[in-house]
Design an enzyme around this catalytic site. Structure first.
Site, PDB file in Angstrom:
ATOM      1  N   LYS A  82       0.646  -1.630   0.187  1.00  0.00           N
ATOM      2  CA  LYS A  82      -0.419  -0.332  -0.278  1.00  0.00           C
ATOM      3  C   LYS A  82       0.811   1.119   0.122  1.00  0.00           C
ATOM      4  O   LYS A  82       1.861   1.278   0.888  1.00  0.00           O
ATOM      5  CB  LYS A  82      -0.927  -0.043   1.063  1.00  0.00           C
ATOM      6  CG  LYS A  82      -1.913   1.409   1.633  1.00  0.00           C
ATOM      7  CD  LYS A  82      -3.251   0.330   2.814  1.00  0.00           C
ATOM      8  CE  LYS A  82      -4.091   2.190   2.694  1.00  0.00           C
ATOM      9  NZ  LYS A  82      -4.767   1.708   4.302  1.00  0.00           N
ATOM     10  N   SER A 157      -9.461   1.965   4.323  1.00  0.00           N
ATOM     11  CA  SER A 157      -8.486   2.934   2.913  1.00  0.00           C
ATOM     12  C   SER A 157      -7.769   1.690   2.060  1.00  0.00           C
ATOM     13  O   SER A 157      -6.651   2.450   0.761  1.00  0.00           O
ATOM     14  CB  SER A 157      -7.780   3.289   3.890  1.00  0.00           C
ATOM     15  OG  SER A 157      -6.680   3.531   4.729  1.00  0.00           O
ATOM     16  N   SER A 181      -9.435  -1.007   7.911  1.00  0.00           N
ATOM     17  CA  SER A 181      -8.857  -0.658   6.733  1.00  0.00           C
ATOM     18  C   SER A 181      -8.294  -1.685   6.045  1.00  0.00           C
ATOM     19  O   SER A 181      -7.986  -1.631   4.665  1.00  0.00           O
ATOM     20  CB  SER A 181      -7.982   0.663   6.591  1.00  0.00           C
ATOM     21  OG  SER A 181      -8.202   2.150   6.861  1.00  0.00           O
TER      22      SER A 181
END
Length: 481
Positions: A82, A157, A181
């Protein structure tokens, strides 16, 4: 096996071949890169393509193995990282245009641990601005789409991570979780994950210039999203390897001691006033029955007040965010994210001053109540969200939108405030008017017992099947081969 099939293999299936020489790391990585090239243009899940360095690393792994080096537990497994975590030589943009040139000087612990285990990073995945939405879109890299279709948000997220791994871009996807997330994108895309408890996975970004707030330190964790529950048992022991840069990491084994007798599971459908959708209820019943048939002792039992703990925790976090992060959001965020944060502060009125200190102190009260409850019930099976996953940009639609996206998600952020492990696993594929979508359930676990939560995911998955199979059939039918 033909090369087009290789990208479909789980991490466990891959390593059974790569570690013994039945498949080269280069071949495994190339197959995932080819899949990424085929499907990512429509998804925008991976926003930085690292194919060249990935193949170079894979060839080096193959040479080292040929020269007699012992392969790591994740030898040749393609993974994604990420974009809010440091990877040396790459931007830790966190979805913010102003940070697009923030080049990491070194790897974060999770990246280093994956490298040490033999994994190969093929790309970096998208996140919303500041990694603080349950949807994934930003002005720097644009919107990520859910491989099930554009009627469902990819979650956030870690939305890029969830969409990537389920579409077949890598066998494992790194993500992180301060309020859901990891579990939001797992639920949105039909993946499986476990949010580790506090202190389990070492974390730190060498590029950061200041330490995070205390609640961010207590609530945020690093983890992995996978297509198969067994892949979490394979990969998490590598992720939790100690790193002295995280002074609060707890060095302990992934597997804990076996529990005496059948594992007791508290089962609840309580949605604390929110409507429970029939498809979510059906998924809960399916998961309950799967666990019972696997030998678990599942009993209807109400855990300590998750609504009060969750709302208190998130309001406290909003107090810290308001004090430490609001100026950055106002200065560098888009109008969209500034508007969303304004509604966050309405939905979760921030605690401040003495009251914030009191609510942070109350965290121990909630954690103690859950600790005592989990002496009897080491696992808690509950909804994750009371309704099927929401549409893209739902959180931009004012108070009602944020309430649907986050307000009802108390089972999510309560676990972060408590510091407890919580897994998410698909238990049903719902045929809804706008299209098919997976329904995940949550399994919270006793402190330090992520392995128990993953064991339960394995049992549910054994009955439900891996959700990637119908997804890939759907994608192939639409031309995404």
């Amino acid at each position: 096996m033909t090369q087009p099939d290789i990208w479909q293999l789980s991490a466990a299936e891959l390593t059974s071949l790569t570690r013994t020489g039945g498949l080269s790391a280069e071949t495994a990585v190339q197959a995932s890169i080819d899949r990424m090239n085929a499907v990512n243009p429509a998804l925008n899940a991976v926003v930085e393509d690292l194919s060249a360095e990935a193949l170079e690393r894979a060839r080096a792994l193959d040479k080292a193995r040929a020269d007699g080096a012992k392969p790591g537990p994740l030898h040749g497994v393609p993974v994604t990282i990420k974009i809010n975590v440091d990877q040396a030589g790459h931007a830790t943009s966190n979805g913010v245009t102003a940070l697009k040139d923030l080049i990491a000087p070194a790897d974060a612990p999770v990246v280093e641990n994956l490298h040490k285990a033999g994994a190969v990073v093929i790309g970096r995945t998208n996140t919303p601005e500041f990694s603080f939405r349950a949807d994934t879109d930003n002005p720097l890299h644009g919107r990520t789409h859910n491989p099930w279709g554009q009627h469902i948000s990819p979650g956030g997220s870690s939305g890029g991570a969830g969409a990537a791994v389920m579409a077949g871009i890598g066998a494992l996807a790194h993500g992180n979780d301060i309020g859901g997330s990891l579990r939001f994108p797992a639920a949105a895309n039909g993946a499986v994950t476990v949010k580790p408890g506090l202190g389990r996975v070492p974390a730190w970004n060498p590029s950061q210039t200041a330490e995070r707030g205390l609640l961010a330190q207590l609530m945020s964790v690093q983890g992995l999203i996978a297509r198969s529950a067994e892949d979490l048992h394979l990969s998490m022991p590598s992720l939790i390897a100690p790193d002295p840069r995280d002074p609060f990491h707890v060095p302990m084994a992934w597997r804990g001691a076996a529990l005496a007798g059948p594992v007791k599971v508290a089962f609840t459908k309580n949605t604390h006033g929110y409507d429970l959708h029939p498809e979510v209820e059906a998924a809960l019943d399916f998961a309950r029955d799967a666990l019972r048939d696997a030998g678990y002792l599942v009993e209807e039992a109400e855990p300590p007040d998750v609504f009060d703990a969750g709302r208190t925790g998130y309001r406290a976090l909003m107090g810290e965010i308001y004090a430490l992060m609001k100026n950055d959001v106002d200065a560098a965020g888009s109008q969209t994210v500034r508007d969303i944060f304004a509604v966050y502060f309405q939905e979760f009125p921030p605690f401040a001053g003495e009251e914030l200190m009191q609510m942070m102190a109350k965290r121990t009260h909630y954690a103690r109540a859950w600790s005592l409850f989990m002496e009897d019930y080491p696992l808690v099976l509950s909804p994750f969200l009371p309704q099927p996953f929401f549409k893209p940009d739902r959180d931009t639609e004012g108070a009602a939108g944020v309430h649907e996206v986050l307000g009802c998600a108390v089972y999510s952020y309560a676990m972060n405030f408590l510091g407890l492990p919580a897994a998410s696993v698909p238990a049903r594929l719902a045929a809804l008017p706008k299209g098919a979508q997976p329904i995940n359930v949550q399994i919270a676990a006793r402190r330090w017992r992520e392995d128990l939560a993953v064991d339960a995911c394995v049992a549910i998955e054994a009955r439900a099947g891996r959700m990637c199979v119908p997804l890939w059939q759907k994608m192939a039918a639409s031309g995404a081969r």
